[in-house]
Design an enzyme around this catalytic site. Structure first.
Site, mmCIF file in Angstrom:
data_model
loop_
_atom_site.group_PDB
_atom_site.id
_atom_site.type_symbol
_atom_site.label_atom_id
_atom_site.label_comp_id
_atom_site.label_asym_id
_atom_site.label_seq_id
_atom_site.Cartn_x
_atom_site.Cartn_y
_atom_site.Cartn_z
ATOM 1 N N ASP A 11 1.051 -1.155 -0.146
ATOM 2 C CA ASP A 11 0.031 -0.063 -0.019
ATOM 3 C C ASP A 11 1.071 1.185 -0.021
ATOM 4 O OD1 ASP A 11 -2.301 1.623 0.476
ATOM 5 O OD2 ASP A 11 -1.984 1.875 2.423
ATOM 6 N N ASP A 13 -0.405 4.953 1.034
ATOM 7 C CA ASP A 13 -0.306 6.070 2.020
ATOM 8 C C ASP A 13 -0.525 5.390 3.551
ATOM 9 O OD1 ASP A 13 -1.074 8.498 0.634
ATOM 10 O OD2 ASP A 13 -2.624 7.093 -0.374
#
Length: 191
Positions: A11, A13
């Protein structure tokens, strides 16, 4: 047994990008909201946690997603070094984000990794739920994520989540967890 570098994705963020610190800097400097501390964000949804006005929250999020901010988006400490090393072993490195578009953040990743676009793949799914399909199509066995709800969803699909520790994911869960990029590096076969 260590994770095969071909089987791991990330991922962005809250895992690679310190997006919450950028969010707080914009809230402070541009909206005068100074009462929020990083450690106090114990829910992924700031609105549900009643920390910030809904309209202001979405204005800040849009600025971040569109790259319209005057403050630095810093990487999480250690991320560039570990990702550069991983990228030398296995390229392209896969990043899967719930962002609606990959353009701005792809350039940022290339910049922090000091690499070309051919060395990374950034897939913007537009929603957390769509990450699973992308990961399955690419035979990803492990995914590093900071949102617990996504981790539970991926685990049900047979993808092993690794929780990147943040104040908003401190609820009970059965998954492997790392607090920094050096801990994550120790889980991956870097040879």
């Amino acid at each position: 047994m260590k994770i095969d570098p071909k089987g791991i994705a990330f991922d962005i963020d809250g895992v690679v990008a310190d997006t919450m610190s950028l969010f707080l800097a914009i809230a402070d400097k541009e909206f005068g909201i100074r009462h929020i501390r990083y450690e106090e964000i114990t829910d992924y949804s700031l609105v549900e946690a009643a920390i910030i006005d809904h309209g202001v929250m979405w204005e800040i999020i849009l600025r971040i997603l569109e790259g319209r901010y005057n403050h630095p988006l810093d990487p999480i400490d250690g991320a560039p070094e570990v990702l550069r090393q991983l990228n030398r072993i296995c390229s392209p490195t896969l990043f899967v984000t719930a962002r609606p578009e990959a353009g701005h953040i792809t350039g940022w990743i290339c910049e922090i990794l000091q690499t070309g676009r051919e060395c990374i793949e950034v897939v913007a799914t537009g929603s957390f739920e769509n990450k699973q399909e992308v990961l399955e199509k690419r035979n990803i066995t492990h995914f590093v994520e900071d949102r617990l709800e996504t981790c539970f969803m991926l685990a049900k699909a047979g993808i092993t989540p690794i929780v990147f520790r943040q104040p908003w994911n401190r609820k009970s869960h059965p998954f492997a967890e790392v607090g920094n990029w050096r801990e994550l590096e120790a889980l991956i076969s870097m040879e």
